[in-house]
Design a protein around this motif. Structure first.
Motif, PDB file in Angstrom:
ATOM      1  N   VAL A 128       0.646  -1.281  -0.028  1.00 22.75           N
ATOM      2  CA  VAL A 128       0.111  -0.112  -0.057  1.00 22.75           C
ATOM      3  C   VAL A 128       1.012   1.176   0.053  1.00 22.75           C
ATOM      4  N   MET A 129       0.540   2.086  -0.752  1.00 20.15           N
ATOM      5  CA  MET A 129       1.154   3.597  -0.823  1.00 20.15           C
ATOM      6  C   MET A 129       0.160   4.454   0.176  1.00 20.15           C
ATOM      7  N   ILE A 130       1.171   5.179   1.064  1.00 17.51           N
ATOM      8  CA  ILE A 130       0.297   6.317   1.889  1.00 17.51           C
ATOM      9  C   ILE A 130       1.170   7.776   1.738  1.00 17.51           C
ATOM     10  N   ASN A 131       0.492   8.638   2.080  1.00 14.78           N
ATOM     11  CA  ASN A 131       1.106   9.872   2.258  1.00 14.78           C
ATOM     12  C   ASN A 131       1.835  10.117   3.612  1.00 14.78           C
ATOM     13  N   GLU A 132       2.896  10.909   3.563  1.00 10.35           N
ATOM     14  CA  GLU A 132       3.470  11.331   4.833  1.00 10.35           C
ATOM     15  C   GLU A 132       2.489  11.993   5.714  1.00 10.35           C
ATOM     16  N   GLU A 133       2.842  12.321   7.180  1.00  6.75           N
ATOM     17  CA  GLU A 133       2.371  13.058   7.987  1.00  6.75           C
ATOM     18  C   GLU A 133       0.865  12.937   8.029  1.00  6.75           C
ATOM     19  N   LEU A 134       0.190  11.640   7.880  1.00 10.56           N
ATOM     20  CA  LEU A 134      -1.081  11.333   7.961  1.00 10.56           C
ATOM     21  C   LEU A 134      -1.503  11.525   9.467  1.00 10.56           C
ATOM     22  N   PRO A 135      -2.697  12.250   9.970  1.00 13.48           N
ATOM     23  CA  PRO A 135      -3.062  11.991  11.347  1.00 13.48           C
ATOM     24  C   PRO A 135      -3.209  10.596  11.868  1.00 13.48           C
ATOM     25  N   VAL A 136      -3.114  10.756  13.142  1.00 11.31           N
ATOM     26  CA  VAL A 136      -3.088   9.324  13.875  1.00 11.31           C
ATOM     27  C   VAL A 136      -4.533   8.988  13.960  1.00 11.31           C
ATOM     28  N   GLY A 137      -4.936   7.703  13.549  1.00  8.23           N
ATOM     29  CA  GLY A 137      -6.070   7.151  13.397  1.00  8.23           C
ATOM     30  C   GLY A 137      -6.582   7.321  12.046  1.00  8.23           C
ATOM     31  N   THR A 138      -5.857   7.493  10.857  1.00  8.80           N
ATOM     32  CA  THR A 138      -6.210   7.550   9.568  1.00  8.80           C
ATOM     33  C   THR A 138      -6.362   6.258   8.973  1.00  8.80           C
ATOM     34  N   ILE A 139      -7.324   5.901   8.431  1.00  8.55           N
ATOM     35  CA  ILE A 139      -7.338   4.495   7.922  1.00  8.55           C
ATOM     36  C   ILE A 139      -6.646   4.565   6.693  1.00  8.55           C
ATOM     37  N   VAL A 140      -5.723   3.594   6.538  1.00  6.26           N
ATOM     38  CA  VAL A 140      -4.632   3.525   5.556  1.00  6.26           C
ATOM     39  C   VAL A 140      -4.948   2.195   4.396  1.00  6.26           C
ATOM     40  N   PHE A 141      -5.450   1.026   5.106  1.00  6.72           N
ATOM     41  CA  PHE A 141      -5.479  -0.041   4.494  1.00  6.72           C
ATOM     42  C   PHE A 141      -6.552  -1.184   5.026  1.00  6.72           C
ATOM     43  N   THR A 142      -7.358  -1.545   4.016  1.00 11.25           N
ATOM     44  CA  THR A 142      -8.534  -2.355   4.306  1.00 11.25           C
ATOM     45  C   THR A 142      -8.555  -3.412   3.460  1.00 11.25           C
ATOM     46  N   ASP A 143      -7.842  -3.705   2.428  1.00 11.06           N
ATOM     47  CA  ASP A 143      -7.908  -4.495   1.385  1.00 11.06           C
ATOM     48  C   ASP A 143      -7.241  -5.935   1.725  1.00 11.06           C
ATOM     49  N   PHE A 144      -7.800  -6.391   2.716  1.00  6.69           N
ATOM     50  CA  PHE A 144      -7.163  -7.927   3.035  1.00  6.69           C
ATOM     51  C   PHE A 144      -8.088  -8.573   4.036  1.00  6.69           C
ATOM     52  N   GLU A 145      -7.917  -9.996   4.111  1.00  6.80           N
ATOM     53  CA  GLU A 145      -9.095 -10.879   5.098  1.00  6.80           C
ATOM     54  C   GLU A 145      -8.291 -12.119   5.058  1.00  6.80           C
ATOM     55  N   ALA A 146      -8.681 -12.724   6.179  1.00 10.07           N
ATOM     56  CA  ALA A 146      -8.319 -14.156   6.400  1.00 10.07           C
ATOM     57  C   ALA A 146      -9.574 -14.958   6.773  1.00 10.07           C
ATOM     58  N   THR A 147      -9.599 -16.144   6.280  1.00 10.32           N
ATOM     59  CA  THR A 147     -10.690 -17.034   6.703  1.00 10.32           C
ATOM     60  C   THR A 147      -9.717 -18.393   7.172  1.00 10.32           C
ATOM     61  N   ASP A 148     -10.985 -18.935   7.873  1.00  9.53           N
ATOM     62  CA  ASP A 148     -10.424 -20.212   8.715  1.00  9.53           C
ATOM     63  C   ASP A 148     -11.443 -21.340   8.088  1.00  9.53           C
ATOM     64  N   LYS A 149     -10.941 -22.550   7.581  1.00  8.58           N
ATOM     65  CA  LYS A 149     -11.760 -23.550   7.198  1.00  8.58           C
ATOM     66  C   LYS A 149     -12.225 -24.581   8.076  1.00  8.58           C
ATOM     67  N   ASP A 150     -11.958 -24.284   9.395  1.00  9.04           N
ATOM     68  CA  ASP A 150     -12.610 -25.068  10.397  1.00  9.04           C
ATOM     69  C   ASP A 150     -14.175 -24.757  10.579  1.00  9.04           C
ATOM     70  N   GLN A 151     -14.888 -25.553  11.369  1.00  8.39           N
ATOM     71  CA  GLN A 151     -16.361 -25.763  11.620  1.00  8.39           C
ATOM     72  C   GLN A 151     -16.607 -24.088  12.573  1.00  8.39           C
ATOM     73  N   PRO A 152     -17.804 -23.515  12.306  1.00 10.27           N
ATOM     74  CA  PRO A 152     -18.054 -22.225  12.866  1.00 10.27           C
ATOM     75  C   PRO A 152     -18.096 -22.187  14.475  1.00 10.27           C
ATOM     76  N   GLY A 153     -17.240 -21.517  14.862  1.00  8.74           N
ATOM     77  CA  GLY A 153     -17.140 -21.474  16.194  1.00  8.74           C
ATOM     78  C   GLY A 153     -15.710 -20.766  16.635  1.00  8.74           C
ATOM     79  N   PRO A 154     -15.321 -21.110  17.835  1.00  9.60           N
ATOM     80  CA  PRO A 154     -13.827 -20.714  18.308  1.00  9.60           C
ATOM     81  C   PRO A 154     -12.862 -20.904  17.381  1.00  9.60           C
ATOM     82  N   ASN A 155     -12.756 -22.101  16.663  1.00  9.91           N
ATOM     83  CA  ASN A 155     -11.599 -22.382  15.935  1.00  9.91           C
ATOM     84  C   ASN A 155     -11.475 -21.672  14.604  1.00  9.91           C
ATOM     85  N   SER A 156     -12.659 -21.151  14.372  1.00 14.31           N
ATOM     86  CA  SER A 156     -12.737 -20.263  13.031  1.00 14.31           C
ATOM     87  C   SER A 156     -13.059 -18.734  13.385  1.00 14.31           C
ATOM     88  N   PHE A 157     -12.925 -18.521  14.492  1.00 12.94           N
ATOM     89  CA  PHE A 157     -13.136 -16.900  14.952  1.00 12.94           C
ATOM     90  C   PHE A 157     -11.479 -16.376  14.584  1.00 12.94           C
TER      91      PHE A 157
END
Length: 584
Positions: A128-157
């Motif tokens: 990801v490319m970001i500008n310098e001096e961005l304020p604290v709390g600025t959202i810079v990256f959301t294009d990612f995700e991870a999934t778990d193949k286990d059955q729904p429950g704590p094993n896949s949270f």
């Protein structure tokens, strides 16, 4: 020898449970013994008494030669859809004189899920490319995700985090359950032009499994600072002439390097298409009625260089623009009430200047569409609940009229005045503390109901399904002891009302109010002393002779007899819960 179980009582089935384990090659160990059949008799040696053979489920299990042990033939993975299966073992006796020469044993096996899968990211690495001096709390990256193949429950949270490293202090994931990366510390292009961190996704299994991928950040050089908002968060609770009124002040942003570059605004978010924003930061509503609740992002950018931008959050929580004076009205009618008799007039408060329209589909009452006057349409028996709506062309408000038809005026049945079901307590006592949740309302026997708060809605709220009572965020009730009225309606249409006494320890009475109350208490005390002195000196004696007895009995009756042909006069009584009741 015959085929019998080791237990004293003869059974024809056995239940087994198998929990597969993780292996580098397979999810289960091939050839593993998963159970022993509880059968009496020798199955080994030169002259075995019994012969065992799997006749069903042989694709999964088999009998170890010369033993009673059940052995796994192939790996079994619950994540591939196999959660349970049945195997049938045929048991034959070599003794022809036995009572049972052959017996089939059913074995039911359940595959339990274990945490054998680690979360997997949707890409092997990110950039990801970001500008310098961005304020604290600025959202810079959301294009990612991870999934778990286990059955729904704590094993896949899945929980996300940034692995601690040399540059991990520059970025942050504020909410571990959301794949959102924000700025945590100052990033200066002159000191660092690019860096990498590791994103970690971990499940909640025992033990937990995790995976990591690199995130490369390229810092872009800019000649000046991004625009800056006056506040990071804005809240809108009201509308004036289709314009949102924000707190703590109207939306505004300026050029961060003080060159006074022109600033433009754009709205982003799920419901951003229902609002518009101009070059002055004025947000207007585009739809009617407007959404009562929404969360938007407002982006301020330099008109000549849109890449220089910053983001603030807008939280919209609008109060209804139209509401009835009371949420519940009550009518007590008798057979003598004439048809067409005006019974009450509904009052509605609206922030709009447009006319109010009333509507109801009742069979016993009729409501004037323009005036809101309620009249008797038809007589009935027992109780009836009439739902009424009012609209100003922008929003719609609802209220209920509880109608009770008595048999006659002189012999009213009081059972119709009581709800068929009540809360567990007529009055609840709660206290405002550090947490927003104050308590929970309940019906007996966990009966389902819909709850509605009838007053102080700006400071408190009641969840309509769970009955949980909360104090609104940033609410400051102006009372040391607040009284709330909550109406509950069951699935059968039964309605009852409960009172909630909420103690507010943080409320501090003003000096003027305290002085006023003190003066009133002092005057009341003086008046009481004078009244006691006067009453002790004056004695009142009433004598009733036999001739006046009948007139006295008549005079003390609280309900005068209605003369023949007299008109019914409506009398309105307002109870402590604020709901008016009209008697005829």
């Amino acid at each position: 020898m015959c085929c019998v179980f080791c237990e004293s009582s003869f059974e024809k089935s056995a239940f087994m449970s198998y929990k597969h384990r993780h292996n580098t090659d397979n999810l289960c160990i091939l050839g593993e013994i998963i159970g022993k059949l509880p059968i009496e008799g020798n199955v080994s040696g030169s002259k075995p008494e019994l012969q065992l053979r799997v006749v069903k489920g042989q694709e999964h299990v088999t009998i170890e030669n010369g033993t009673k042990q059940l052995k796994l033939l192939r790996p079994i993975d619950r994540d591939q859809g196999i959660s349970k299966f049945e195997a049938i073992v045929e048991c034959k006796s070599n003794n022809q004189d036995a009572d049972f020469n052959q017996l089939n044993i059913s074995i039911f096996m359940t595959i339990k899920d274990v945490n054998d899968n680690a979360p997997e990211f949707d890409a092997p690495e990110y950039q990801v490319m970001i500008n310098e001096e961005l304020p604290v709390g600025t959202i810079v990256f959301t294009d990612f995700e991870a999934t778990d193949k286990d059955q729904p429950g704590p094993n896949s949270f899945v929980q996300y985090s940034i692995v601690k490293s040399e540059y991990s202090h520059l970025l942050d994931i504020p909410d571990a359950f959301k794949p959102i990366v924000t700025i945590k510390d100052r990033i200066d292009f002159e000191k660092i032009k690019e860096f990498s961190v590791e994103l970690e996704a971990k499940d909640q299994g025992e033990p937990p499994k995790f995976s990591r991928v690199p995130l490369k950040i390229i810092v872009l050089d800019v000649d000046d600072l991004n625009p800056q908002f006056s506040h990071r968060y804005y809240t809108a609770k009201s509308i004036k002439d289709s314009v949102l009124v924000f707190e703590p002040e109207q939306i505004s942003a300026k050029d961060g390097d003080q060159l006074n570059a022109p600033i433009g605004y754009v709205l982003e978010g799920e419901q951003s298409d229902k609002f518009s924003i101009d070059e002055n930061g004025i947000v207007r509503v585009k739809t009617s009625p407007p959404p009562l609740s929404a969360v938007l992002f407002v982006v301020a950018f330099e008109v000549n260089n849109p890449e220089r931008n910053t983001t603030a959050v807008i939280n919209i929580h609008l109060a209804p623009t139209i509401r009835f004076q009371h949420q519940i009205y009550s009518l007590h009618l008798t057979p003598e009430t004439p048809l067409g008799q005006p019974l009450l007039k509904l009052s509605v408060f609206s922030d709009k200047k447009s006319p109010i329209r009333y509507q109801s589909s009742s069979k016993v009452l009729t409501i004037n569409e323009l005036t809101g006057i309620v009249s008797l349409k038809a007589h009935s028996t027992g109780e009836d609940t009439v739902n009424v709506t009012a609209t100003d062309g922008h929003q719609t408000a609802e209220a209920s009229i509880l109608v009770t038809f008595a048999e006659n005026v002189d012999n009213k049945s009081t059972k119709n005045c009581q709800p068929k079901i009540e809360f567990l307590a007529k009055a609840y006592e709660m206290k405002i503390g550090a947490m927003p949740v104050l308590g929970t309302l309940k019906y007996p026997n966990e009966k389902r109901a819909v709850y509605k708060l009838l007053n102080m809605n700006r400071d408190f709220s009641v969840d309509p399904t769970s009955g949980i009572v909360r104090i609104q965020s940033e609410a400051k009730p102006q009372c040391s002891v607040c009284e709330l009225i909550v109406m509950g309606t069951t699935d059968e249409g039964e309605i009852t009302v409960a009172r909630i006494v909420v103690k507010n320890p943080s409320f501090v009475m003003s000096v003027t109010s305290a002085l006023t109350i003190s003066i009133l208490v002092l005057l009341t005390l003086i008046f009481t002393i004078i009244l006691i002195i006067v009453c002790r000196r004056v004695h009142y004696v009433r004598y009733i002779v036999n001739a006046d007895k009948d007139r006295y009995e008549t005079a003390k009756s609280p309900i005068p007899k209605r003369a023949q042909g007299a008109h019914l006069v409506p009398v309105t009584v307002t109870t402590t819960d604020g709901a008016p009741t009209v008697y005829f």
